[in-house]
Each structure stands twice: as C-alpha cells, then as structure tokens.
Design an enzyme around this catalytic site. Structure first.
Site, PDB file in Angstrom:
ATOM      1  N   ASP A 174       0.864  -1.181   0.000  1.00 15.40           N
ATOM      2  CA  ASP A 174       0.000   0.000   0.000  1.00 15.40           C
ATOM      3  C   ASP A 174       0.902   1.233   0.000  1.00 15.40           C
ATOM      4  O   ASP A 174       2.005   1.201   0.542  1.00 15.40           O
ATOM      5  CB  ASP A 174      -0.887   0.005   1.255  1.00 15.40           C
ATOM      6  N   GLU A 181     -14.548 -10.616  -6.367  1.00 12.61           N
ATOM      7  CA  GLU A 181     -14.645 -10.989  -4.961  1.00 12.61           C
ATOM      8  C   GLU A 181     -16.113 -11.049  -4.539  1.00 12.61           C
ATOM      9  O   GLU A 181     -16.892 -10.170  -4.895  1.00 12.61           O
ATOM     10  CB  GLU A 181     -13.925  -9.900  -4.145  1.00 12.61           C
ATOM     11  N   ASN A 237     -24.251  -8.752  -7.336  1.00  9.12           N
ATOM     12  CA  ASN A 237     -24.630  -7.699  -6.380  1.00  9.12           C
ATOM     13  C   ASN A 237     -25.924  -6.997  -6.791  1.00  9.12           C
ATOM     14  O   ASN A 237     -26.774  -6.704  -5.953  1.00  9.12           O
ATOM     15  CB  ASN A 237     -23.502  -6.672  -6.234  1.00  9.12           C
ATOM     16  N   CYS A 252     -21.013  -1.657  -0.933  1.00  8.90           N
ATOM     17  CA  CYS A 252     -21.005  -2.364  -2.223  1.00  8.90           C
ATOM     18  C   CYS A 252     -22.287  -2.224  -3.032  1.00  8.90           C
ATOM     19  O   CYS A 252     -22.256  -1.779  -4.179  1.00  8.90           O
ATOM     20  CB  CYS A 252     -20.708  -3.832  -1.990  1.00  8.90           C
TER      21      CYS A 252
HETATM   22  C1  UGA Z   1     -22.289  -7.648  -0.497  1.00 17.58           C
HETATM   23  C2  UGA Z   1     -22.503  -9.034  -1.123  1.00 17.58           C
HETATM   24  O1  UGA Z   1     -23.411  -9.796  -0.329  1.00 17.58           O
HETATM   25  C3  UGA Z   1     -21.161  -9.786  -1.233  1.00 17.58           C
HETATM   26  O2  UGA Z   1     -21.369 -11.029  -1.893  1.00 17.58           O
HETATM   27  C4  UGA Z   1     -20.197  -8.920  -2.043  1.00 17.58           C
HETATM   28  O3  UGA Z   1     -18.909  -9.540  -2.152  1.00 17.58           O
HETATM   29  C5  UGA Z   1     -20.018  -7.591  -1.346  1.00 17.58           C
HETATM   30  O4  UGA Z   1     -21.311  -6.930  -1.256  1.00 17.58           O
HETATM   31  C6  UGA Z   1     -19.058  -6.763  -2.149  1.00 17.58           C
HETATM   32  O5  UGA Z   1     -19.356  -6.421  -3.297  1.00 17.58           O
HETATM   33  O6  UGA Z   1     -17.924  -6.527  -1.681  1.00 17.58           O
HETATM   34  P1  UGA Z   1     -22.056  -6.754   2.016  1.00 17.58           P
HETATM   35  O7  UGA Z   1     -22.217  -5.387   1.444  1.00 17.58           O
HETATM   36  O8  UGA Z   1     -20.962  -7.012   2.983  1.00 17.58           O
HETATM   37  O9  UGA Z   1     -21.841  -7.839   0.836  1.00 17.58           O
HETATM   38  O10 UGA Z   1     -23.402  -7.089   2.795  1.00 17.58           O
HETATM   39  P2  UGA Z   1     -24.749  -7.925   2.673  1.00 17.58           P
HETATM   40  O11 UGA Z   1     -24.825  -8.798   3.843  1.00 17.58           O
HETATM   41  O12 UGA Z   1     -24.922  -8.549   1.355  1.00 17.58           O
HETATM   42  O13 UGA Z   1     -25.825  -6.756   2.877  1.00 17.58           O
HETATM   43  C7  UGA Z   1     -25.895  -5.629   2.024  1.00 17.58           C
HETATM   44  C8  UGA Z   1     -27.076  -4.753   2.404  1.00 17.58           C
HETATM   45  O14 UGA Z   1     -28.319  -5.390   2.101  1.00 17.58           O
HETATM   46  C9  UGA Z   1     -27.166  -4.419   3.896  1.00 17.58           C
HETATM   47  O15 UGA Z   1     -27.591  -3.100   4.037  1.00 17.58           O
HETATM   48  C10 UGA Z   1     -28.207  -5.377   4.414  1.00 17.58           C
HETATM   49  O16 UGA Z   1     -28.855  -4.924   5.578  1.00 17.58           O
HETATM   50  C11 UGA Z   1     -29.162  -5.404   3.243  1.00 17.58           C
HETATM   51  N1  UGA Z   1     -29.981  -6.614   3.200  1.00 17.58           N
HETATM   52  C12 UGA Z   1     -29.404  -7.830   3.027  1.00 17.58           C
HETATM   53  C13 UGA Z   1     -31.366  -6.494   3.296  1.00 17.58           C
HETATM   54  O17 UGA Z   1     -31.922  -5.387   3.449  1.00 17.58           O
HETATM   55  N2  UGA Z   1     -32.126  -7.618   3.216  1.00 17.58           N
HETATM   56  C14 UGA Z   1     -31.559  -8.846   3.030  1.00 17.58           C
HETATM   57  O18 UGA Z   1     -32.328  -9.837   2.932  1.00 17.58           O
HETATM   58  C15 UGA Z   1     -30.194  -8.953   2.961  1.00 17.58           C
END
Ligand code: UGA
Length: 429
Positions: A30, A149, A206, A258
């Site tokens: 980095d 990823e 995503n 994301c």
């Molecule tokens: C997301 C994807 O799930 C990963 O597979 C991906 O690698 C990542 O983005 C990325 O591009 O780096 P993340 O942002 O860590 O991961 O979180 P999630 O658990 O997927 O949740 C994302 C958002 O959706 C949160 O605000 C969560 O509260 C919301 N969510 C999730 C809902 O409102 N309802 C759901 O049923 C699931």
C-alpha cells in the site's frame, strides 16, 4: 506461491491474511505508510471478526509481510492481485484512477510470466486498459486476469475460506492452471470464463441481490396497505424451491459499501453502452428514496418527532461490522434531529461521530440498549445486532406511551404489543 496484494483496504487485508494461511508467501502493498505501519504491528484499521488474529498469526509464521515498496513486492511475485478502491466518480461510473495508478507503479518491476489480476470491482474493458498501460513500461511477458470478490463484511474471513464459487476470468490456459493451484484447496466450484464475463458476474450478483431486496421491500409496502404480513408472505413464497426463504429480509433499503455503489455503477455503465432507463437505474432510485418515504410514514404514527426522545439502536450498515457507509443511521439520525427530536443511540461497534464528523448536541451515543431506551418516546431498531434483538424490551416498558419501530422485523409484534408498546414493523401491522 509468492503473491502481492495491492491495496490494504477491506478486501486486500482479508485476502492477504487468508492466502497466507493457505501456505503462500504474501506481501501486502500500500502507498499509505501509516496503514502499513499499523498492519505490521498486527493492527487492522476496521473491525472484522477473526481477522486480526489471523493477521498476527500469519505474520508470526513469516508468510505475511507488508511494504510500501512496489520494487520489493512486485519483483518477487508470481501473482499480483489489485484490490485498490474504485469509488464512484461524479457521473456514477467506477473511478479507475487507483487501479490505473497501481498498473503504472507495478509495471517496471514485473517478473516474467507474472499474472496481474484485478480483484477490485471494475466494468468490462478495464483489464484491457490496464494491460495497455503496463505494456507501455514493461517488455516482459505477463498475463492479465479478473478475480471478482464475493465476500461479505462481517463474515469476510469465513466467506473467503468457504466460498460458494471462485470465478476466474482470463484468456490463457497458463493463467487458469496457475490460479486453479491457488484455489483448489477450497474445494469450491471454480468457474473459468472470459474476463468480461467475470466482471459482469460480479456486478450481476450484487445487482441481483440488491434487486431482490428492493423487490421484497416494495411488496412490504403493499402488505402495509392491506393487512398482510410480509413475513408470512415470505414464508409462503419461500417454500417454492425456485424462490427460497433466504436473503429476503425487508428493511429501510440496502446499504453498505457495495450494493449502492455497484448498482449505480452498472446503471452508469448501461448508459454508456446505450441502455438507458433500464431496471438498474430504477432500483437505485427506489432504494435511495425508500428510507425517507418510510420516515414520513413513521412520523405520522407518533404525531411528529418534534421534542420526542428517541432511541436509535444500531449505527453500522449491518451487524458484525463497524462500517457505516450508507448505513440507515446516517439518514435516520439527521432526519430526526431536523424534526426536533433528541436522540440517544447505541451500537456495539460503530461510532457515528467518528464516521460523520458531526457532533450534534441533540445526539448522544451511549454504552448499551438500556441507557438508550431509558425515557424514550420511540425506539428505532435499525440493525439486527444480537445484543439489540435479544434485549428484553417488554421488561423495560415505561408508563409513558412508547413506540418501537422495528425496521428489520426482528421482534415478536404480539409480545411487544402485549407489553404496551405501539409496534411498527416493515410490511406488517
Ligand atoms: C455484499 C454481497 O453480499 C457480497 O457477496 C459482495 O462480495 C459484497 O457486497 C461486495 O461487493 O464486496 P455486504 O455489502 O458485505 O456484501 O453485505 P450484505 O450482507 O450482502 O448486505 C448488504 C445490504 O443489504 C445491507 O444493508 C443489508 O442490511 C441489506 N440486506 C441484506 C437487506 O436489506 N435484506 C436482506 O435480505 C439482505
């Protein structure tokens, strides 16, 4: 194998620690000296379960080192993984500045047959630009690849060690063979495809998940109008195996670093290729507006927020992380304050003021749920942290009228109502 990971942000640090734990020699690179100094001391600049322990363990085992020197790292690496940030540019496309800068910096030190793989989320066409840039400064034969990823914050180490699939986008057998060697230990399906397909797979995954959440949120709006309960609807549709019961939780809209960014980027990319007005553009708009529409509805349930004492439970964008990017709290708190409420908030990890640099005298962050809800007229349950959803709210019901806005549908409405609270969920009455 000797691997350099460029960029020690979330994905970079997790990948570096996990690849090292598989027996590889990994160099985290980095340009930020401060970050590197901290990482060398075993300090991770954000909270992620199990990461710090793994990082320290792998450094002790001398498999993982950190540096700011491109020469030192690249000159000894067979695989170079670019995991730098791709923030949204003002026109909402991915800003590729840091990806291109890393290409320029690594080019002079590339060893023969090295693989340069992009892990950062980038649109189709990016790898070709990167290769062109490197070729301007390097005469050695090297290969390009795309390694999207799919890990989630909050379970990043687990997800990296137990992937549903590995996607490798490349043109050459040499690359597929070499990267297969790196990943075969996971025993997960490895998908070989073109570079453009790999990049589209990441945006598609995503955007699909974001669309799924947006869809169920829209259905929840309809349930709210007719007395149906969204949780019962999800249960009923989820038994159809084509649909399933997972990843359907309604709420105030998706957040995080994301989904909002990737949906916007795919929408912006669509516009650049003449596909204006498609679903991606719409999803982003609906999600952005949703939280404010709900807040207006909620306001009516308590006859306005002016002079109300409000508890906000959960500040991060989801449980098990201190990440507040696009977190509901960053919209809910300023809105409530603008309407004249005073707020006590609680989160097991996240810090509102540190993230927003906003110190409101109407907002106090407290140490636990009990302190936050004491004397509250309304309670906003924003994030399903176990410490929050397992709190015995009925035992703490006060004499005053109190409303619980269960923004993640985590509580039992009957139990809450029986205790004397007004209960407001998402898509359920
Ligand atoms: C997301 C994807 O799930 C990963 O597979 C991906 O690698 C990542 O983005 C990325 O591009 O780096 P993340 O942002 O860590 O991961 O979180 P999630 O658990 O997927 O949740 C994302 C958002 O959706 C949160 O605000 C969560 O509260 C919301 N969510 C999730 C809902 O409102 N309802 C759901 O049923 C699931």
């Amino acid at each position: 194998m000797t691997i350099t990971i460029i960029g020690t942000g979330f994905v970079g640090v997790v990948s570096a620690a996990v690849y090292a734990s598989l027996g590889n020699r990994v160099i985290g690179l980095d340009i930020d000296q401060n970050k590197i100094n901290k990482l060398k001391k075993g300090q991770v600049p954000f909270f992620e379960a199990d990461l710090e322990e793994l990082l320290i363990e792998q450094q002790k085992a001398k498999r993982l080192t950190f540096t700011t020197s491109y020469q030192e790292a690249i000159s000894q690496s067979e695989i170079i993984v670019i995991a730098v940030g791709t923030p949204s540019a003002p026109d909402e496309t991915a800003d590729l500045r840091y990806v291109m800068k890393s290409a320029e910096s690594l080019a002079p030190y590339l060893q023969k047959d090295a693989i340069v793989a992009i892990k950062s989320t980038v649109p189709p066409g990016t790898l070709e630009k990167l290769i062109k840039k490197i070729k301007k400064q390097s005469k050695v034969k090297f290969y390009g690849a795309s390694l999207p990823e799919f890990l989630r914050e909050g379970s990043a180490v687990y997800d990296t060690l137990h992937p549903d699939r590995i996607v490798i986008g490349a043109q050459d057998d040499f690359v597929f063979k070499k990267l297969d060697q790196l990943y075969e230990v996971f025993k997960a399906p490895i998908v070989h495809c073109s570079v453009a397909s790999a990049q589209m797979a990441k945006y598609t995954a995503n955007t699909y998940l974001a669309t799924r959440i947006t869809f169920i949120n829209e259905i929840a709006n309809l349930c709210q109008k007719n007395g149906a309960d969204i949780e019962e609807v999800i249960n009923a549709i989820g038994l159809d195996q084509r649909i399933g019961q997972h990843y359907w939780y309604p709420g105030l809209g998706y957040g995080g670093s994301c989904f909002p960014k990737d949906v916007k980027e795919l929408a912006a990319y669509s516009r650049t290729v003449g596909e204006e007005g498609n679903l991606m553009n719409k999803i982003n708009e609906i999600n952005k507006q949703r939280i404010f529409d709900l807040l207006i509805d909620f306001e009516k349930k308590v006859n306005g927020f002016a002079d109300k004492k409000i508890a906000v439970l959960g500040l991060s964008f989801k449980p098990n992380t201190d990440d507040m990017r696009e977190a509901p709290s960053t919209k809910v708190i300023p809105y409530l304050i603008s309407k004249g409420a005073s707020i006590k908030s609680y989160d097991p990890m996240a810090n509102y003021e540190e993230f927003t640099n906003e110190k409101h005298k109407e907002h106090q962050q407290v140490a636990n749920v009990k302190q936050a809800i004491k004397g509250a007229d309304a309670i906003f349950l924003l994030v399903e942290w176990p410490k929050i959803v397992n709190f015995p709210f009925p035992e703490f019901k006060e004499k005053r009228p109190q409303t619980i806005f269960d923004c993640r549908n985590q509580l039992d409405p009957d139990e809450i109502k029986k205790a004397g609270y007004q209960y407001v969920g998402i898509g359920r009455s």
